[in-house]
Write a protein that holds these residues in place. Structure first.
Motif, PDB file in Angstrom:
ATOM      1  N   PRO A 256     -55.348  37.758  54.966  1.00  0.00           N
ATOM      2  CA  PRO A 256     -55.843  36.458  54.497  1.00  0.00           C
ATOM      3  C   PRO A 256     -54.745  35.405  54.522  1.00  0.00           C
ATOM      4  CG  PRO A 256     -56.539  38.224  53.020  1.00  0.00           C
ATOM      5  CD  PRO A 256     -55.540  38.834  53.966  1.00  0.00           C
ATOM      6  N   ILE A 257     -55.124  34.175  54.840  1.00  0.00           N
ATOM      7  CA  ILE A 257     -54.199  33.047  54.831  1.00  0.00           C
ATOM      8  C   ILE A 257     -54.699  32.041  53.803  1.00  0.00           C
ATOM      9  CG2 ILE A 257     -53.227  31.134  56.160  1.00  0.00           C
ATOM     10  CD1 ILE A 257     -53.620  32.804  58.683  1.00  0.00           C
ATOM     11  N   VAL A 258     -53.886  31.801  52.782  1.00  0.00           N
ATOM     12  CA  VAL A 258     -54.189  30.792  51.775  1.00  0.00           C
ATOM     13  C   VAL A 258     -52.978  29.873  51.698  1.00  0.00           C
ATOM     14  CG1 VAL A 258     -54.779  30.319  49.373  1.00  0.00           C
ATOM     15  CG2 VAL A 258     -55.657  32.377  50.487  1.00  0.00           C
ATOM     16  N   GLY A 259     -53.185  28.626  52.050  1.00  0.00           N
ATOM     17  CA  GLY A 259     -52.079  27.681  52.059  1.00  0.00           C
ATOM     18  C   GLY A 259     -52.373  26.448  51.245  1.00  0.00           C
ATOM     19  N   TYR A 260     -51.306  25.859  50.729  1.00  0.00           N
ATOM     20  CA  TYR A 260     -51.415  24.565  50.053  1.00  0.00           C
ATOM     21  C   TYR A 260     -50.103  23.833  50.291  1.00  0.00           C
ATOM     22  CZ  TYR A 260     -52.713  21.028  46.639  1.00  0.00           C
ATOM     23  OH  TYR A 260     -53.054  19.838  46.047  1.00  0.00           O
ATOM     24  N   MET A 265     -49.498  31.644  51.550  1.00  0.00           N
ATOM     25  CA  MET A 265     -49.496  32.990  50.974  1.00  0.00           C
ATOM     26  C   MET A 265     -50.794  33.698  51.354  1.00  0.00           C
ATOM     27  SD  MET A 265     -46.496  32.865  49.585  1.00  0.00           S
ATOM     28  CE  MET A 265     -46.437  34.340  48.564  1.00  0.00           C
ATOM     29  N   ASN A 266     -51.126  34.760  50.591  1.00  0.00           N
ATOM     30  CA  ASN A 266     -52.333  35.529  50.875  1.00  0.00           C
ATOM     31  C   ASN A 266     -53.451  35.296  49.864  1.00  0.00           C
ATOM     32  OD1 ASN A 266     -49.903  37.735  51.767  1.00  0.00           O
ATOM     33  ND2 ASN A 266     -51.491  37.305  53.271  1.00  0.00           N
ATOM     34  N   THR A 267     -53.118  34.776  48.674  1.00  0.00           N
ATOM     35  CA  THR A 267     -54.126  34.553  47.639  1.00  0.00           C
ATOM     36  C   THR A 267     -53.855  33.231  46.922  1.00  0.00           C
ATOM     37  OG1 THR A 267     -52.876  35.618  45.844  1.00  0.00           O
ATOM     38  CG2 THR A 267     -54.238  37.054  47.241  1.00  0.00           C
ATOM     39  N   SER A 268     -54.889  32.715  46.262  1.00  0.00           N
ATOM     40  CA  SER A 268     -54.728  31.493  45.460  1.00  0.00           C
ATOM     41  C   SER A 268     -53.784  31.723  44.294  1.00  0.00           C
ATOM     42  CB  SER A 268     -56.097  31.034  44.941  1.00  0.00           C
ATOM     43  OG  SER A 268     -56.962  30.713  46.016  1.00  0.00           O
ATOM     44  N   GLN A 269     -53.810  32.935  43.737  1.00  0.00           N
ATOM     45  CA  GLN A 269     -52.910  33.252  42.626  1.00  0.00           C
ATOM     46  C   GLN A 269     -51.448  33.147  43.064  1.00  0.00           C
ATOM     47  OE1 GLN A 269     -55.557  35.021  43.535  1.00  0.00           O
ATOM     48  NE2 GLN A 269     -56.930  34.921  41.749  1.00  0.00           N
ATOM     49  N   GLU A 270     -51.159  33.561  44.305  1.00  0.00           N
ATOM     50  CA  GLU A 270     -49.787  33.472  44.802  1.00  0.00           C
ATOM     51  C   GLU A 270     -49.366  32.025  45.040  1.00  0.00           C
ATOM     52  OE1 GLU A 270     -49.447  37.765  47.152  1.00  0.00           O
ATOM     53  OE2 GLU A 270     -50.263  36.011  48.192  1.00  0.00           O
ATOM     54  N   ILE A 271     -50.320  31.175  45.417  1.00  0.00           N
ATOM     55  CA  ILE A 271     -50.022  29.751  45.560  1.00  0.00           C
ATOM     56  C   ILE A 271     -49.682  29.155  44.194  1.00  0.00           C
ATOM     57  CG2 ILE A 271     -50.971  27.496  46.131  1.00  0.00           C
ATOM     58  CD1 ILE A 271     -50.309  29.116  48.598  1.00  0.00           C
TER      59      ILE A 271
END
Length: 287
Positions: A256-260, A265-271
């Motif tokens: 998974p790719i989750v970016g901001y 990162m891989n998750t919203s929690q990691e962002i």
């Protein structure tokens, strides 16, 4: 032969700071799966800058979870970061920065280039890190032009500079966390070549200058990109004029790719954790 998935043109340029007018050829928001492990490609310039007493550029900003690869074609870029690394890269040089657990850096035109003025042209590529390496120790690779092997193509077709990966037994100097090729090609007008790429890898042909026909069907000009499917092992390029081409190919990460903004990162929690660490002074710390 790898089939063509599509041809794409860069949108209108936008400014990054006051020193880099960039055209974003792709980003992970629309090509995350098709071009993994590559996340983003910005093409800055070519643009002429008048002499300036104060170097243009972009001030301190953070990154986490991926790598930035800056390739300079014209001009000079000075950089420094929170690991204490820094320096100046000029034509042919590459800055390969691993943000990993977190890095804060800045990029400006070099003082000498700012004072003289001139043409700036460069690309910045973002390369994803797999989940197991996203919190790796931040690091930096300074790759000078003379460290990059330039391989002549047959029949006077041009040459390939092997920045990362391998071409016909010639290995690039860049250390990478996943398997990939980053090739900087110069093709002579009227040349035709067939390139071998691994089965199952993503591939993209990015034309910076000139006109290139891909697989006998897709015509790509300045700031245009041709994306190919993962199946197949060859692509064919025909240069209708002298051309500068960046060829990207890599083994997809399939995560998974989750970016901001500057964090990928891989998750919203990691962002959220990245923002918390940055705001609390824990950015870049490795457990």
């Amino acid at each position: 032969m790898k089939k063509i998935l599509g041809s794409y043109s860069a949108p209108r340029p936008h400014w990054v700071g006051n020193g880099f007018p960039v055209r974003s050829l792709f980003s992970y928001s629309d090509f995350g799966k098709q071009l993994s492990p590559f996340l983003l490609l910005d093409y800055a310039g070519p643009r002429d800058f008048a002499p300036s007493a104060k170097p243009p550029g972009v001030g301190q900003h953070p990154h986490r979870g991926f790598e930035t690869v800056t390739i300079v074609y014209q001009g000079e870029v000075a950089h420094r970061d929170s690991t204490g690394q820094g320096g100046v890269i000029g034509p042919g040089d590459v800055q390969w920065m691993t943000a990993g657990a977190g890095i804060v850096h800045e990029e400006f035109h070099s003082p000498a280039f700012s004072q003289s003025g001139g043409t700036l042209e460069m690309v910045q590529l973002w390369v994803n890190l797999p989940a197991k390496d996203k919190m790796t120790q931040p690091s930096y690779q300074a790759i000078l032009n003379e460290q990059i092997t330039a391989v002549s193509l047959p029949n006077d077709a041009g040459q390939v500079r092997v920045i990362a990966g391998e071409f016909e037994g010639h290995k690039g100097p860049a250390h990478t966390f996943t398997a990939m090729n980053v090739w900087d090609l110069r093709l002579n007008q009227g040349s035709s070549i067939t390139l071998n790429l691994p089965e199952g890898w993503t591939s993209a042909v990015v034309v910076l200058h000139g006109t290139v026909q891909v697989n006998g069907e897709a015509l790509a000009r300045e700031a245009q990109m041709v994306v190919l499917e993962q199946a197949g092992q060859t692509i064919a390029l025909e240069a209708n004029s002298d051309a500068t081409v960046l060829l990207l190919s890599g083994a997809p990460i399939n995560e998974p790719i989750v970016g901001y903004g500057p964090f990928v990162m891989n998750t919203s929690q990691e962002i959220n954790q990245a923002f918390n660490d940055f705001n609390s002074g824990k950015f870049g710390q490795v457990d």
